[in-house]
Design a protein around this motif. Structure first.
Motif, PDB file in Angstrom:
ATOM      1  N   LEU A  63      76.333 102.481  15.984  1.00  0.00           N
ATOM      2  CA  LEU A  63      76.811 102.923  14.681  1.00  0.00           C
ATOM      3  C   LEU A  63      76.719 104.441  14.680  1.00  0.00           C
ATOM      4  O   LEU A  63      75.647 105.000  14.913  1.00  0.00           O
ATOM      5  N   CYS A  64      77.854 105.103  14.475  1.00  0.00           N
ATOM      6  CA  CYS A  64      77.865 106.555  14.572  1.00  0.00           C
ATOM      7  C   CYS A  64      79.065 107.119  13.821  1.00  0.00           C
ATOM      8  O   CYS A  64      79.854 106.368  13.236  1.00  0.00           O
TER       9      CYS A  64
ATOM     10  N   VAL B 222      81.265  98.991  18.379  1.00  0.00           N
ATOM     11  CA  VAL B 222      81.055 100.296  17.753  1.00  0.00           C
ATOM     12  C   VAL B 222      81.500 100.238  16.297  1.00  0.00           C
ATOM     13  O   VAL B 222      82.622  99.815  15.999  1.00  0.00           O
ATOM     14  N   LEU B 223      80.608 100.675  15.406  1.00  0.00           N
ATOM     15  CA  LEU B 223      80.918 100.812  13.988  1.00  0.00           C
ATOM     16  C   LEU B 223      81.137 102.289  13.676  1.00  0.00           C
ATOM     17  O   LEU B 223      80.268 103.123  13.966  1.00  0.00           O
ATOM     18  N   LEU B 224      82.291 102.613  13.078  1.00  0.00           N
ATOM     19  CA  LEU B 224      82.638 103.980  12.717  1.00  0.00           C
ATOM     20  C   LEU B 224      83.133 104.014  11.277  1.00  0.00           C
ATOM     21  O   LEU B 224      83.590 103.000  10.755  1.00  0.00           O
TER      22      LEU B 224
ATOM     23  N   ARG C 128      84.983  98.517  14.713  1.00  0.00           N
ATOM     24  CA  ARG C 128      85.202  98.126  13.330  1.00  0.00           C
ATOM     25  C   ARG C 128      84.891  99.313  12.423  1.00  0.00           C
ATOM     26  O   ARG C 128      84.106 100.209  12.776  1.00  0.00           O
ATOM     27  N   ALA C 129      85.533  99.316  11.248  1.00  0.00           N
ATOM     28  CA  ALA C 129      85.449 100.451  10.322  1.00  0.00           C
ATOM     29  C   ALA C 129      84.539 100.128   9.151  1.00  0.00           C
ATOM     30  O   ALA C 129      84.612  99.043   8.560  1.00  0.00           O
ATOM     31  N   LEU C 130      83.690 101.102   8.785  1.00  0.00           N
ATOM     32  CA  LEU C 130      82.773 100.973   7.660  1.00  0.00           C
ATOM     33  C   LEU C 130      83.328 101.669   6.419  1.00  0.00           C
ATOM     34  O   LEU C 130      83.979 102.715   6.538  1.00  0.00           O
ATOM     35  N   PRO C 131      83.029 101.157   5.228  1.00  0.00           N
ATOM     36  CA  PRO C 131      83.517 101.795   3.996  1.00  0.00           C
ATOM     37  C   PRO C 131      82.593 102.890   3.485  1.00  0.00           C
ATOM     38  O   PRO C 131      82.604 103.213   2.297  1.00  0.00           O
TER      39      PRO C 131
ATOM     40  N   ILE D  66      81.101  93.681   5.563  1.00  0.00           N
ATOM     41  CA  ILE D  66      81.929  94.667   4.878  1.00  0.00           C
ATOM     42  C   ILE D  66      82.763  95.545   5.812  1.00  0.00           C
ATOM     43  O   ILE D  66      83.560  96.358   5.338  1.00  0.00           O
ATOM     44  N   SER D  67      82.601  95.432   7.126  1.00  0.00           N
ATOM     45  CA  SER D  67      83.431  96.221   8.039  1.00  0.00           C
ATOM     46  C   SER D  67      84.788  95.546   8.231  1.00  0.00           C
ATOM     47  O   SER D  67      84.945  94.344   8.004  1.00  0.00           O
TER      48      SER D  67
END
Length: 303
Positions: free
Chosen positions: A124-125, A156-158, A215-218, A293-294
């Motif tokens: 996560l970055c 990877v969460l961005l 995946r994308a974080l809000p 939520i991603s």
């Protein structure tokens, strides 16, 4: 000579049965149990690879792979072909828990993770710059023939492109023309594309089973987190500073974080209740974000 049916039956019963050879993972599991149960104590020297091969009835290559797995989990130190490994302990040479800047501390931990046959990395970055740079050395070793994991899984969460980032952001507020957001988005996409391409090449050039997902974080993550092989968590804060950046042919004062310099704190499963719990909870937290939520993330410059 004619052998009677009865004699043939006797001969069949006398034939030795072959026992299926253990896998390197089974050898690692047994040695891990001995270490965690206290049968092998911190600082104690392990049997030689030749002795372990005889004990488990496997080739020395399988023993070597098993020892590398335990080294990546910080349970063994001094794993080499020349001398027996040593069971790691709180004061052992492999358990240096001092925080270090990300680009100092991350690269060797990623390299150690690639010693395992199944490499699992969750991150996560903000942009994945540090991860892309740190993964370069084990990729070089794979291409040089020094490493060959069977499987590599990277998640990877961005931050999502659709949110207003908390940082980087202009000091005066407002991003007229979206220059700051565009600069961050270009970095996010470019680094992600390089990371994905370099890992997928392992499938083409070396036949390694590779899976890379984004995946994308809000929200804008205030911290960065790396989870390695289910046994290690590396954690750092994004510390904001004011700096002057040239964007769109003009200089802009902005709040930003130098992620490559963020101090990275290591936690190892098995190094006491605190570290083990932190690693477990970090995995639960990451998986919860991933599965709830991603959203799917596309690494392209489109709208």
């Amino acid at each position: 000579m004619v052998v009677s049916p009865d004699q043939a039956s006797v001969n069949e019963r006398k034939r030795p049965t072959t026992t299926p050879q253990r896998s390197h993972q089974e050898v690692a599991d047994e040695l891990r149990d001995r270490i965690r149960s206290g049968r092998l104590r911190p600082g104690q020297r392990m049997p030689t690879q030749a002795e372990l091969a005889v004990e488990f009835g496997v080739e020395r290559g399988a023993v070597r792979q098993a020892l590398r797995i335990l080294q990546s989990e910080q349970l063994l130190a001094n794993v080499s072909k020349g001398s027996p490994a040593t069971v790691a302990g709180p004061s052992g040479p492999s358990l240096d828990v001092r925080p270090e800047p990300t680009m100092v501390g991350l690269a060797p931990r990623i390299a150690a993770a690639f010693q395992a046959p199944h490499v699992e990395i969750d991150a996560l970055c903000l942009t994945s710059i540090s991860l892309t740079m740190a993964i370069g050395e084990p990729l070089r070793q794979i291409h040089a023939g020094g490493l060959k994991p069977a499987k590599v899984d990277v998640r990877v969460l961005l931050p999502s492109r659709d949110i207003d980032l908390a940082f980087p952001a202009p000091v005066e507020g407002g991003d007229e023309g979206g220059h700051v957001h565009r600069r961050w988005l270009d970095q996010r996409n470019a680094q992600g594309q390089v990371l994905r391409h370099n890992l997928r090449m392992l499938r083409t050039t070396h036949g390694i089973d590779v899976r890379v997902e984004f995946r994308a974080l809000p929200f804008t993550p205030p911290v960065k987190l790396y989870l390695l092989n289910g046994s290690e968590a590396l954690f750092a804060y994004y510390t904001l500073t004011q700096r002057r950046e040239e964007i769109g042919q003009e200089y802009l004062e902005m709040w930003d974080a130098q992620g490559t310099q963020s101090m990275l704190f290591p936690f190892h499963s098995g190094d006491g209740l605190r570290d083990t719990t932190f690693v477990e909870q970090s995995h639960l937290w990451f998986n919860a974000l991933w599965e709830t939520i991603s959203q799917d993330l596309k690494l392209n410059p489109g709208p």
